[in-house]
Design an enzyme around this catalytic site. Structure first.
Site, PDB file in Angstrom:
ATOM      1  CG  HIS A  20      -3.941  -3.324   3.505  1.00 58.86           C
ATOM      2  ND1 HIS A  20      -2.764  -2.909   4.071  1.00 58.86           N
ATOM      3  CD2 HIS A  20      -4.559  -2.193   3.046  1.00 58.86           C
ATOM      4  CE1 HIS A  20      -2.667  -1.593   3.972  1.00 58.86           C
ATOM      5  NE2 HIS A  20      -3.733  -1.142   3.345  1.00 58.86           N
ATOM      6  CB  CYS A  44      -0.980  -0.021   1.172  1.00 54.90           C
ATOM      7  SG  CYS A  44      -2.395   1.087   0.940  1.00 54.90           S
TER       8      CYS A  44
END
Length: 492
Positions: free
Chosen positions: A436, A339
């Protein structure tokens, strides 16, 4: 099992933050599920950088997603209608019913004129949830005796009163000062608030509990409510932590004979639970570090997510860690980013709306051939994908505000069933992904460790592992708490 009759809500509040409210709430979600009820968790307002995407593609606190998993139900925004995600020491992004409504300073948020309406939103979410599940297992936030915030509180005793919840006060005896914290907390409650408190739970006890029986009696006399049990300090049950406070107690240096994995400890690090599965791999020594030495001694360096990618990247450059991370890559070590860490590994990050910084643009680490533009619209969704050219089906989730463009040959890390793919794969030792939970998949972990060890871990069903941990937690609570007394208070 047939669902039994409707129960009154139960709430777990604390003398302070990090006393174990989230874990005990998860444990009771599991207990009620085991006993044939249909529980669901609820936390009116959560402040955390650990968040999760619901099946509808909305955002809630990760802790409530964990509690929902313990309850055996899909997570939903009604379980956490307000989520505050700090972007710096004074400002937070406000998530209402799963969607961002912008950034606000603490002063703007707590002193704004719409607190009454926000509390109504919270109560509506609770009522919707209570119409579908029973009992609602509620969690408070921080301390319930912050007098300067009480009139603006939407999550602790005001919510307990609004829900008519049987409320239990949790304290962490491992912190010390247990008598003062409990007595002081109770003394500062108003009569209506005290009436909600049905008992006290003493958490994280070390040693022989028989030696604390006199202390238990003293607490009951001081506070006027029973101590329903003493929960021992445990290290053999693995429940995801809500706060990054716990990272300070984790290992912070390399270990000989293991694959050493350094997670760069960012000031605004988000979703540190991304590394829980990797941490439990017997081949791995995973540690969090913000030192040059800690990064340079690792075999694998991971740049995690961040709530403020630009400011964390500036900090890495100022403290010299950026240089060490680039050197690790040049020396043939593995460097990956998740991310915000993926965004940092690129050529530059543009912030035309100045969402994270007044600078508007910053050079990245220059490792991956990608560039990122930060956007006002947030991407939140659960994902099913295959990793590289492996056939196994994997799962993860996206929560980010940027769009990243790959220059040259587009080599995704993850191939989605939907229309988009994800990430940039430069080599087996260098890639980045928005996903994630990508490291919750055994095929990804095995591939990550392959250059460093010939040992192969047995295939692990991480979902099954988590389910077993909830059962172990429920058993521990049943053994040490008066569960029947709780039932007496919540049966109508």
């Amino acid at each position: 099992m047939e669902i039994q009759r409707k129960l009154r809500s139960v709430m777990f509040v604390g003398t302070s933050s990090d006393v174990g409210k989230s874990v005990i709430t998860a444990g009771f979600c599991r207990i009620f599920k085991q006993d044939g009820y249909a529980p669901a968790p609820f936390k009116a307002q959560n402040m955390s950088l650990n968040s999760y995407a619901t099946p509808e593609g909305l955002e809630i606190g990760r802790a409530q997603a964990v509690q929902a998993e313990a309850a055996g139900v899909p997570c939903h925004t009604d379980m956490n209608p307000v989520l505050l995600k700090p972007t710096n020491d004074q400002t937070a992004q406000v998530i209402l019913n799963g969607k961002s409504i912008g950034n606000q300073s603490a002063k703007e948020y707590f002193l704004s004129g719409d607190r009454a309406e926000l509390f109504e939103e919270v109560k509506r979410a609770y009522q919707r949830l209570a119409s579908r599940y029973s009992p609602i297992v509620m969690e408070g936030a921080g301390s319930i005796s912050e007098l300067n915030l009480k009139q603006r509180d939407i999550t602790n005793m005001r919510m307990a009163i609004a829900a008519g919840a049987a409320t239990y006060l949790i304290t962490d005896i491992d912190k010390g000062g247990v008598f003062a914290s409990l007595y002081g907390t109770m003394a500062l409650l108003e009569l209506e608030e005290k009436a909600c408190i049905k008992g006290i739970i003493i958490n994280k006890f070390r040693g022989d509990m028989e030696l604390f029986q006199e202390g238990k009696k003293i607490i009951e006399e001081l506070c006027g409510v029973p101590v329903i049990g003493i929960v021992p300090y445990f290290k053999d049950i693995f429940i995801e932590e809500e706060d990054a406070v716990s990272l300070k107690q984790k290992r912070n240096q390399p270990v000989a004979g293991k694959v050493n994995v350094a997670v760069v400890l960012l000031s605004r690090m988000s979703n540190f639970t991304d590394f829980d599965c990797l941490d439990k791999d017997s081949r791995v020594n995973l540690y969090y570090t913000h030192t040059r030495e800690g990064v340079s001694l690792a075999d694998i360096v991971i740049l995690p997510g961040s709530k403020n990618t630009i400011e964390d990247l500036v900090e890495l450059k100022n403290n010299g860690l950026a240089e060490v991370i680039i050197q690790a890559y040049q020396n043939g070590k593995t460097v990956i980013g998740i991310c915000g860490g993926y965004q940092m590994m690129g050529q530059f990050i543009k912030d035309p709306l100045q969402l994270e910084s007044a600078a508007g643009e910053i050079d990245g680490l220059g490792i991956l051939p990608v560039e990122t533009v930060l956007l006002n619209e947030k991407t939140t969704r659960q994902c099913t994908f295959t990793y590289r050219d492996f056939p196994e089906t994997c799962t993860g989730y996206e929560i980010h505000m940027g769009e990243t463009f790959v220059h040259g040959a587009d080599k995704p890390v993850a191939f989605m069933e939907e229309q988009h793919n994800d990430g940039c794969f430069l080599s087996e030792k260098c890639w980045g992904s928005y996903l994630h939970g990508i490291l919750d998949n055994q095929v990804v972990i095995n591939d990550l460790l392959a250059p460093y060890t010939a040992l192969q871990a047995e295939s692990t069903d991480y979902r099954q592992f988590r389910s077993e941990q909830y059962d172990k937690l429920a058993a521990l609570l049943r053994e040490n708490l008066d569960i029947e007394q709780v039932y007496q208070h919540i049966k109508n």
